[in-house]
Design a protein around this motif. Structure first.
Motif, PDB file in Angstrom:
ATOM      1  N   LEU A  76       0.947  -1.184  -0.001  1.00 50.52           N
ATOM      2  CA  LEU A  76       0.021   0.073   0.067  1.00 50.52           C
ATOM      3  C   LEU A  76       0.787   1.349  -0.026  1.00 50.52           C
ATOM      4  O   LEU A  76       1.715   1.298   0.852  1.00 50.52           O
ATOM      5  N   PRO A  77       0.563   2.221  -0.978  1.00 48.90           N
ATOM      6  CA  PRO A  77       1.342   3.630  -0.676  1.00 48.90           C
ATOM      7  C   PRO A  77       1.250   4.328   0.542  1.00 48.90           C
ATOM      8  O   PRO A  77      -0.158   4.195   1.208  1.00 48.90           O
ATOM      9  N   VAL A  78       1.911   4.829   1.126  1.00 51.66           N
ATOM     10  CA  VAL A  78       1.976   5.539   2.444  1.00 51.66           C
ATOM     11  C   VAL A  78       2.383   6.950   2.363  1.00 51.66           C
ATOM     12  O   VAL A  78       3.304   7.099   1.922  1.00 51.66           O
ATOM     13  N   PHE A  79       1.154   7.875   2.774  1.00 49.12           N
ATOM     14  CA  PHE A  79       1.636   9.419   2.561  1.00 49.12           C
ATOM     15  C   PHE A  79       1.766  10.089   3.850  1.00 49.12           C
ATOM     16  O   PHE A  79       1.020   9.844   4.648  1.00 49.12           O
ATOM     17  N   THR A  80       2.971  10.536   3.859  1.00 46.35           N
ATOM     18  CA  THR A  80       3.615  11.201   5.219  1.00 46.35           C
ATOM     19  C   THR A  80       4.213  12.624   4.813  1.00 46.35           C
ATOM     20  O   THR A  80       4.659  12.597   3.720  1.00 46.35           O
ATOM     21  N   SER A  81       4.345  13.406   5.727  1.00 49.06           N
ATOM     22  CA  SER A  81       5.410  14.363   5.651  1.00 49.06           C
ATOM     23  C   SER A  81       6.685  13.801   5.587  1.00 49.06           C
ATOM     24  O   SER A  81       6.842  12.756   6.192  1.00 49.06           O
ATOM     25  N   PHE A  82       7.527  14.790   5.102  1.00 46.39           N
ATOM     26  CA  PHE A  82       8.944  14.380   5.134  1.00 46.39           C
ATOM     27  C   PHE A  82       9.523  14.106   6.702  1.00 46.39           C
ATOM     28  O   PHE A  82      10.363  13.086   6.811  1.00 46.39           O
ATOM     29  N   GLY A  83       9.106  14.891   7.596  1.00 47.37           N
ATOM     30  CA  GLY A  83       9.468  14.816   8.867  1.00 47.37           C
ATOM     31  C   GLY A  83       9.226  13.469   9.542  1.00 47.37           C
ATOM     32  O   GLY A  83       9.815  12.791  10.370  1.00 47.37           O
ATOM     33  N   THR A  84       7.735  13.115   9.108  1.00 45.91           N
ATOM     34  CA  THR A  84       7.260  11.921   9.892  1.00 45.91           C
ATOM     35  C   THR A  84       7.927  10.632   9.152  1.00 45.91           C
ATOM     36  O   THR A  84       8.098   9.942  10.070  1.00 45.91           O
ATOM     37  N   ALA A  85       8.414  10.846   7.992  1.00 49.72           N
ATOM     38  CA  ALA A  85       9.070   9.639   7.274  1.00 49.72           C
ATOM     39  C   ALA A  85      10.342   9.363   7.872  1.00 49.72           C
ATOM     40  O   ALA A  85      11.085   8.320   7.531  1.00 49.72           O
ATOM     41  N   CYS A  98       5.530  11.477  -0.361  1.00 47.70           N
ATOM     42  CA  CYS A  98       5.588  12.690   0.460  1.00 47.70           C
ATOM     43  C   CYS A  98       4.263  13.602   0.300  1.00 47.70           C
ATOM     44  O   CYS A  98       3.810  13.880  -0.862  1.00 47.70           O
ATOM     45  N   LEU A  99       3.691  13.973   1.395  1.00 45.05           N
ATOM     46  CA  LEU A  99       2.386  14.733   1.381  1.00 45.05           C
ATOM     47  C   LEU A  99       2.842  15.929   2.329  1.00 45.05           C
ATOM     48  O   LEU A  99       2.797  15.416   3.625  1.00 45.05           O
ATOM     49  N   SER A 100       3.345  16.700   2.218  1.00 43.93           N
ATOM     50  CA  SER A 100       3.668  17.875   2.915  1.00 43.93           C
ATOM     51  C   SER A 100       2.596  18.799   3.618  1.00 43.93           C
ATOM     52  O   SER A 100       1.711  19.121   3.165  1.00 43.93           O
ATOM     53  N   PRO A 101       2.501  19.230   4.992  1.00 42.54           N
ATOM     54  CA  PRO A 101       1.710  20.184   5.518  1.00 42.54           C
ATOM     55  C   PRO A 101       1.643  21.476   4.566  1.00 42.54           C
ATOM     56  O   PRO A 101       2.588  21.730   4.267  1.00 42.54           O
ATOM     57  N   GLY A 102       0.254  21.432   4.431  1.00 46.33           N
ATOM     58  CA  GLY A 102      -0.122  22.746   3.677  1.00 46.33           C
ATOM     59  C   GLY A 102      -0.517  22.305   2.192  1.00 46.33           C
ATOM     60  O   GLY A 102      -1.038  23.248   1.453  1.00 46.33           O
ATOM     61  N   ASP A 103       0.125  21.214   1.962  1.00 48.97           N
ATOM     62  CA  ASP A 103      -0.204  20.704   0.414  1.00 48.97           C
ATOM     63  C   ASP A 103      -1.561  19.913   0.177  1.00 48.97           C
ATOM     64  O   ASP A 103      -2.115  19.441   1.361  1.00 48.97           O
ATOM     65  N   SER A 104      -2.172  20.029  -0.937  1.00 49.47           N
ATOM     66  CA  SER A 104      -3.357  19.094  -1.287  1.00 49.47           C
ATOM     67  C   SER A 104      -2.768  18.120  -2.327  1.00 49.47           C
ATOM     68  O   SER A 104      -2.287  18.557  -3.231  1.00 49.47           O
ATOM     69  N   GLU A 105      -3.613  17.215  -2.277  1.00 54.66           N
ATOM     70  CA  GLU A 105      -3.487  16.336  -3.100  1.00 54.66           C
ATOM     71  C   GLU A 105      -4.522  15.034  -3.592  1.00 54.66           C
ATOM     72  O   GLU A 105      -5.456  14.919  -2.570  1.00 54.66           O
TER      73      GLU A 105
END
Length: 254
Positions: A76-85, A98-105
């Motif tokens: 499964l793909p896992v979406f997190t911020s860079f820091g969380t990763a 990568c899904l950074s705080p402030g981003d939308s996808e």
């Protein structure tokens, strides 16, 4: 079907939230073992193979412990911020995105906004989900309500909102002073009053469901949380609380 959502469990012993449409199902956080995750998914009528993706709010163990085992087992793909990763081997796995705080996808057909929040983690965020003109806000694990938070959660049709502690219970409770300061601080967890204050900037008439979540078993009760939140609601029927063991069953946004 627009959006529906359910909880595997909510609290310091493990968290997981499902957000689904007719065509997809994403899991937000997984703080349980693989075996326990499968048991809780089954209770909600979901097989792990039906999951489209995993999103992670932050790296504390009650939110991330089961993420990598689940992702590896079912690819499964896992979406997190860079820091969380930075947690474990997350960033080096082929499943990390990568899904950074402030981003939308758009993920699995759902528009997802990652909202930065103040919490004592590396790069935490919470999420707002939108699908077919309906929106769901997931907001736990933050110590204060910022203007950015108020902005992003003002127009939700359903809201999962942290009501972690009652201030007098926390102050009189068994936690050591350092932990009391952490939980009650600006980078800790929302108390009942802070959760209620957020509702002053929300379009309350839109809320079909408000779930009080991440209640501390030592420092809060569902009755105390309800007494703080209910005066701000148009309908008490829309208000319920999430449980550590049972989570909550599927709720649909009409």
């Amino acid at each position: 079907m627009s959006l529906r959502f359910a909880s595997l469990g909510s609290g310091s012993k493990g968290n997981g939230t499902l957000v689904a449409t007719a065509d997809s199902c994403v899991l937000v956080d997984c703080g349980f073992t693989l075996k326990e995750t499968r048991r809780r998914l089954e209770r909600l009528g979901v097989a792990p193979e039906q999951l489209s993706a995993i999103l992670v709010t932050h790296e504390h163990s009650d939110h991330i412990k089961g993420v990598l085992p689940l992702a590896k087992k079912y690819e499964l793909p896992v979406f997190t911020s860079f820091g969380t990763a930075e947690y474990g081997e997350m960033r080096s796995t082929p499943w990390w995105r990568c899904l950074s705080p402030g981003d939308s996808e758009e993920i699995a057909g759902i528009d997802i906004q990652a909202v930065p929040v103040p919490h004592d983690a590396r790069e935490p965020c919470q999420f707002v989900f939108r699908h077919r003109s309906r929106s769901l806000g997931l907001l736990t694990d933050l110590g204060s309500v910022t203007p950015v938070v108020r902005q992003h959660y003002a127009e939700c049709d359903a809201l999962v909102l942290e009501c972690n502690h009652d201030v007098p219970m926390l102050e009189a409770g068994p936690y050591p002073p350092s932990l009391k300061r952490r939980v009650g601080g600006d980078w800790g967890h929302l108390n009942n009053g802070q959760a209620a204050s957020l509702l002053s900037s929300c379009e309350i008439e839109r809320l079909q469901h408000l779930v009080m979540a991440h209640l501390s078993e030592q420092n809060n009760t569902p009755a105390l949380a309800r007494s703080a939140i209910e005066p701000h609601m148009q309908s008490s029927e829309a208000l319920l609380s999430a449980d550590q063991e049972a989570g909550f069953d599927w709720l649909e946004i009409a």
